[in-house]
Every structure is written in structure tokens, then in C-alpha cells.
Design a protein around this motif. Structure first.
Motif, PDB file in Angstrom:
ATOM      1  N   ASN A 206      45.741  43.111  43.364  1.00  0.00           N
ATOM      2  CA  ASN A 206      45.240  44.463  43.472  1.00  0.00           C
ATOM      3  C   ASN A 206      45.747  45.020  45.015  1.00  0.00           C
ATOM      4  O   ASN A 206      46.521  46.277  44.821  1.00  0.00           O
ATOM      5  N   THR A 207      45.327  44.471  45.763  1.00  0.00           N
ATOM      6  CA  THR A 207      45.856  44.796  47.319  1.00  0.00           C
ATOM      7  C   THR A 207      47.432  44.942  47.489  1.00  0.00           C
ATOM      8  O   THR A 207      47.952  45.599  48.073  1.00  0.00           O
ATOM      9  N   LYS A 208      48.247  43.897  46.789  1.00  0.00           N
ATOM     10  CA  LYS A 208      49.671  44.034  46.893  1.00  0.00           C
ATOM     11  C   LYS A 208      50.129  45.317  46.011  1.00  0.00           C
ATOM     12  O   LYS A 208      51.029  45.941  46.620  1.00  0.00           O
ATOM     13  N   LEU A 209      49.626  45.281  45.069  1.00  0.00           N
ATOM     14  CA  LEU A 209      49.972  46.459  44.085  1.00  0.00           C
ATOM     15  C   LEU A 209      49.741  47.836  44.855  1.00  0.00           C
ATOM     16  O   LEU A 209      50.595  48.598  44.604  1.00  0.00           O
ATOM     17  N   LYS A 210      48.662  47.873  45.546  1.00  0.00           N
ATOM     18  CA  LYS A 210      48.384  49.126  46.297  1.00  0.00           C
ATOM     19  C   LYS A 210      49.217  49.116  47.472  1.00  0.00           C
ATOM     20  O   LYS A 210      49.663  50.444  47.788  1.00  0.00           O
ATOM     21  N   ALA A 211      49.746  48.086  48.165  1.00  0.00           N
ATOM     22  CA  ALA A 211      50.647  48.422  49.162  1.00  0.00           C
ATOM     23  C   ALA A 211      52.000  48.873  48.830  1.00  0.00           C
ATOM     24  O   ALA A 211      52.633  49.547  49.351  1.00  0.00           O
ATOM     25  N   VAL A 212      52.461  48.291  47.491  1.00  0.00           N
ATOM     26  CA  VAL A 212      53.593  48.810  46.649  1.00  0.00           C
ATOM     27  C   VAL A 212      53.527  50.596  46.477  1.00  0.00           C
ATOM     28  O   VAL A 212      54.435  51.423  46.927  1.00  0.00           O
ATOM     29  N   GLU A 213      52.310  50.871  46.160  1.00  0.00           N
ATOM     30  CA  GLU A 213      52.285  52.386  45.934  1.00  0.00           C
ATOM     31  C   GLU A 213      51.970  52.950  47.391  1.00  0.00           C
ATOM     32  O   GLU A 213      52.624  54.004  47.449  1.00  0.00           O
ATOM     33  N   THR A 214      51.464  52.531  48.296  1.00  0.00           N
ATOM     34  CA  THR A 214      51.282  53.102  49.573  1.00  0.00           C
ATOM     35  C   THR A 214      52.685  53.212  50.308  1.00  0.00           C
ATOM     36  O   THR A 214      53.130  54.366  50.726  1.00  0.00           O
ATOM     37  N   LEU A 215      53.496  52.176  50.411  1.00  0.00           N
ATOM     38  CA  LEU A 215      54.795  52.082  50.839  1.00  0.00           C
ATOM     39  C   LEU A 215      55.806  53.214  50.048  1.00  0.00           C
ATOM     40  O   LEU A 215      56.565  53.973  50.722  1.00  0.00           O
ATOM     41  N   SER A 216      55.708  53.307  48.808  1.00  0.00           N
ATOM     42  CA  SER A 216      56.378  54.137  48.161  1.00  0.00           C
ATOM     43  C   SER A 216      56.179  55.651  48.236  1.00  0.00           C
ATOM     44  O   SER A 216      57.125  56.534  48.642  1.00  0.00           O
ATOM     45  N   GLN A 217      54.838  55.908  48.313  1.00  0.00           N
ATOM     46  CA  GLN A 217      54.378  57.159  48.715  1.00  0.00           C
ATOM     47  C   GLN A 217      54.688  57.473  49.984  1.00  0.00           C
ATOM     48  O   GLN A 217      54.614  58.874  50.337  1.00  0.00           O
ATOM     49  N   ASN A 218      54.938  56.709  50.827  1.00  0.00           N
ATOM     50  CA  ASN A 218      55.310  57.401  52.495  1.00  0.00           C
ATOM     51  C   ASN A 218      56.782  57.086  52.640  1.00  0.00           C
ATOM     52  O   ASN A 218      57.485  57.052  53.807  1.00  0.00           O
ATOM     53  N   GLY A 219      57.454  57.296  51.462  1.00  0.00           N
ATOM     54  CA  GLY A 219      58.964  57.321  51.487  1.00  0.00           C
ATOM     55  C   GLY A 219      59.652  55.984  52.060  1.00  0.00           C
ATOM     56  O   GLY A 219      60.983  56.107  52.425  1.00  0.00           O
ATOM     57  N   ILE A 220      59.182  54.866  51.940  1.00  0.00           N
ATOM     58  CA  ILE A 220      59.875  53.490  52.256  1.00  0.00           C
ATOM     59  C   ILE A 220      60.358  52.974  50.856  1.00  0.00           C
ATOM     60  O   ILE A 220      59.636  52.417  50.121  1.00  0.00           O
ATOM     61  N   PRO A 221      61.578  52.593  50.793  1.00  0.00           N
ATOM     62  CA  PRO A 221      62.164  51.987  49.762  1.00  0.00           C
ATOM     63  C   PRO A 221      61.487  50.650  49.484  1.00  0.00           C
ATOM     64  O   PRO A 221      61.501  49.823  50.397  1.00  0.00           O
ATOM     65  N   THR A 222      61.013  50.532  48.260  1.00  0.00           N
ATOM     66  CA  THR A 222      60.024  49.414  47.959  1.00  0.00           C
ATOM     67  C   THR A 222      60.911  48.505  46.767  1.00  0.00           C
ATOM     68  O   THR A 222      60.959  49.226  45.604  1.00  0.00           O
ATOM     69  N   HIS A 223      60.915  47.291  47.048  1.00  0.00           N
ATOM     70  CA  HIS A 223      61.317  46.499  46.063  1.00  0.00           C
ATOM     71  C   HIS A 223      60.166  45.157  45.924  1.00  0.00           C
ATOM     72  O   HIS A 223      59.641  45.139  46.547  1.00  0.00           O
ATOM     73  N   VAL A 224      60.512  44.729  44.408  1.00  0.00           N
ATOM     74  CA  VAL A 224      59.476  43.495  44.366  1.00  0.00           C
ATOM     75  C   VAL A 224      60.189  42.442  43.993  1.00  0.00           C
ATOM     76  O   VAL A 224      61.206  42.534  43.089  1.00  0.00           O
ATOM     77  N   MET A 225      60.013  41.091  44.433  1.00  0.00           N
ATOM     78  CA  MET A 225      60.372  39.927  44.005  1.00  0.00           C
ATOM     79  C   MET A 225      59.265  39.393  43.048  1.00  0.00           C
ATOM     80  O   MET A 225      58.397  38.974  43.466  1.00  0.00           O
ATOM     81  N   VAL A 226      59.731  39.313  41.915  1.00  0.00           N
ATOM     82  CA  VAL A 226      58.744  38.539  40.653  1.00  0.00           C
ATOM     83  C   VAL A 226      59.500  37.287  40.824  1.00  0.00           C
ATOM     84  O   VAL A 226      60.031  36.671  39.918  1.00  0.00           O
ATOM     85  N   ALA A 227      58.884  36.493  41.847  1.00  0.00           N
ATOM     86  CA  ALA A 227      59.459  35.083  41.869  1.00  0.00           C
ATOM     87  C   ALA A 227      58.426  34.350  42.460  1.00  0.00           C
ATOM     88  O   ALA A 227      57.544  34.611  43.500  1.00  0.00           O
ATOM     89  N   PRO A 228      58.543  32.902  42.233  1.00  0.00           N
ATOM     90  CA  PRO A 228      59.452  32.406  41.284  1.00  0.00           C
ATOM     91  C   PRO A 228      58.960  32.272  40.002  1.00  0.00           C
ATOM     92  O   PRO A 228      57.724  32.380  39.678  1.00  0.00           O
TER      93      PRO A 228
END
Length: 350
Positions: A206-228
Motif C-alpha cells: 500500500n505504501t509503494k502504491l501510494k508513492a506511485v500516486e504521490t510522485l505522479s500527482q507531483n509531475g514526476i514521471p513514474t515507472h514501475v518494475m514488475v520484477a522479477p
């Protein structure tokens, strides 16, 4: 102390370092030994250089830098584990409990920026071990590196498993204003029970997903590695993971297939025996089927893609996921034209 009571530990034991003649052996003092292993020890090291040139043609970056050697996150599958053996430690528990910190990293980066004739290319911050592992909260070496990139207007890719990256939102947003940064969060599972076992000291799902959301909302291009991708463990989650990160604002994603090279193999096998003994053999057989009957693969061009039916099914599922959830999304290349090699000299005047 029973092994399963050592909190936050990924490796089950300290496997033998094949560069060292002597071996770790169980003794009558094993309880005290395991209690000592449960503590993290940080050792300062003094490298002369920081930035590494990446020559592998199947990797996207030209340069990488790692402020730490070893990683507290404790991921059993981590491909970086064997690098700890070069320092005289085990790829097992030592890798996640003995952390080598490069406190002079920001100064080394500035020295690299000032090299005569240097032509800027994006640098990957963490190509080996995680730049936001727990010790970073205290040492702030990664923050210093980001500040140096901001001072010199140099592009940087950040790769981490830890939502601590949000701490440096003030620097990241300034970098993003000039298209100088992207952040990639590693999210191999959205099953919190699996996450606790697989990568015990990373941020919660949940904290990781919230981080993705926060970064994106602040205009920071956000990518996710679904790995391995580990068949029999997290492969059933592919579509749900990709759907979830798309909803949180990620602009892109990537993935790799698990490979158990060198001393990663015994660490991961022991981990499977402890946490999933009922499916251990099935998981190992499926991993081997992706690498020509071996658990590891070093051949460039094959190590990230694998082969066989299971590998093909994984690739096909991700292709479907990309088409369904990321059809109109893309990550743009970072800008290299803002770099100013004299920036540090200008700042020193104030």
C-alpha cells in the motif's frame, strides 16, 4: 533463536563465499551467532570513483551509481548478492546485514561532472543495490546525490523498492520541472503476505502504491518494475498489478524474469524451503524451464527474456496488459541539454 524469528531477514543462512577458504559452520554458540546476524552493521568505505559505465547492450542506461553495497531489504532473489563476496562477505545474511556506505558519494559525483570533455547522459541511481534502503533515512547519501544532480542540472533515473523516495519530493519536483528525473518503483507483487516474505524490509504494498500516486500527482514521471517474475509465486498477479499501477498514475512499466545466478541460487532455494516447502520443487522446475534447464542465465539477450512455454506465457500476458492498461501512456527521454559543468563553481561564490 529459531531462524523464522529473526525479523526482516530474507536469507536463511550465511552461505559460503567461494572466494574464501574458510567456511561458516554451526557451533554450540549458534544461537548467539544468529542473534548477532539479526543486527545491521554499517561500515564506511572510501572509494575513489562512484559512476560506473554500463556496457551491457541489453541494459538501457549508459551509467549507474550505487551509494551502498549490500542491501537491508533482504530480497531472497536479488541478483546483486554475489557482489558482496568481492568484499569478503557472504551473499547470504551478510549481504543484508553488513552494509558498506559511500559517504563521499556526492563529492565523487561532482568530480565526475567536472571531468574535461564530459558529455552528459542520464545516470541510473541504483543499478545494483537500493539507494533508499533503510540506512538512507539516517545517512541521506542518496539525497546528497540528487541535490548534486540538481545543482549541475544533470538527468538521473532513480530505481528503488522503498517509498522513502517521497522524502526527497522537494528535490525531485525541481528536477522534474526541467525533465531531469524519472522514478521507477519495484513492485513485483501486490500480495502483502508474499511481499513480507519475498522482500521483508521493503515498503508495504500500500505504501509503494501510494508513492506511485504521490510522485505522479507531483509531475514526476513514474515507472514501475514488475520484477522479477517468479513462476508459481507472483506470475498470476501480472494483469492485476499492471491495472493497479496504471490507476495510480504510472506512465510506464517493465519486467524481468527471475534468474538465480551463482550464489543467489542457494539463498533462494533455502528461502523457498523455509517459506514455501510445498511448492519448492515446482517453482524451481519452472524457473529452470525458462533458462534451458538451468536456474540461472548470464547470456546477454537471453538473461532478461528467457525461453520456453512459461517464459512465452509471461511475455504474452504482459503484452496484453500493456495494450489494455498502458496503450496511450509513455515515458519520455530525459533532457541532457540543461547540464552546466561550471554550476558547482558558481554556487561556491555564494
Amino acid at each position: 533463536m529459531e531462524k523464522d524469528k529473526i525479523k526482516g531477514q530474507g536469507a536463511v543462512t550465511n552461505i559460503h563465499n567461494h572466494f574464501i577458504k574458510n567456511r561458516y559452520e554451526t557451533s554450540i554458540y549458534q544461537d548467539d551467532y544468529e542473534e548477532e546476524l539479526a543486527k545491521t552493521r554499517v561500515i564506511e568505505v572510501f572509494p575513489k570513483t562512484l559512476v560506473n559505465e554500463v556496457k551491457s547492450p541489453d541494459l538501457f542506461m549508459a551509467y549507474s551509481m550505487n551509494p551502498y553495497q549490500g542491501c537491508e531489504h533482504g530480497c531472497a532473489y536479488c541478483y546483486a548478492r554475489p557482489t558482496h563476496e568481492y568484499w569478503g562477505y557472504s551473499a547470504g545474511v551478510d549481504f543484508e546485514r553488513i552494509i558498506l556506505a559511500k559517504k563521499n558519494a556526492p563529492q565523487l559525483l561532482e568530480k565526475f561532472f567536472k571531468k574535461r570533455g564530459y558529455k552528459p547522459q542520464p545516470i541510473l541511481l541504483s543499478g545494483n543495490t537500493d539507494c533508499y534502503q533503510p540506512v538512507e533515512r539516517k545517512l541521506e547519501i542518496t539525497r546528497g546525490l540528487l541535490q548534486m544532480c540538481l545543482d549541475y542540472r544533470h538527468p538521473v533515473h532513480v530505481l528503488t523498492k522503498n517509498a522513502m523516495v517521497i522524502r526527497d519530493l522537494d528535490i525531485l519536483t525541481q528536477l522534474a520541472e526541467k525533465n531531469l528525473v524519472s522514478v521507477s518503483l519495484s513492485i513485483p507483487t501486490i500480495n502483502e503476505d508474499l511481499r513480507r516474505k519475498l522482500e521483508p524490509r521493503t515498503s508495504s504494498v500500500n505504501t509503494k502504491l501510494k508513492a506511485v500516486e504521490t510522485l505522479s500527482q507531483n509531475g514526476i514521471p513514474t515507472h514501475v518494475m514488475v520484477a522479477p517474475m517468479i513462476p508459481g509465486l507472483n506470475t498470476p498477479e501480472i494483469l492485476s498489478i499492471v491495472k493497479t499501477i496504471a490507476e495510480k498514475g504510472a506512465k510506464g512499466f517493465g519486467y524481468t524474469l527471475v534468474r538465480l545466478n551463482d550464489t543467489v541460487e542457494p539463498v533462494f532455494i533455502d528461502w523457498l524451503e523455509q517459506h514455501y516447502p510445498d511448492r519448492k520443487e515446482k517453482v524451481l522446475q519452472q524457473i529452470a524451464s525458462m533458462h534451458g534447464g538451468k536456474l540461472g542465465e548470464k547470456q546477454i539477450g537471453k538473461r532478461r527474456t528467457g525461453e520456453g512455454n512459461i517464459a512465452n506465457m509471461i511475455h504474452t500476458t504482459f503484452k496484453i496488459a500493456r495494450q489494455k492498461f498502458f496503450k496511450d501512456k509513455e515515458m519520455l527521454p530525459l533532457d541532457v541539454h540543461h547540464f552546466d559543468g561550471t554550476r558547482g563553481e558558481q554556487l561556491s561564490l555564494f
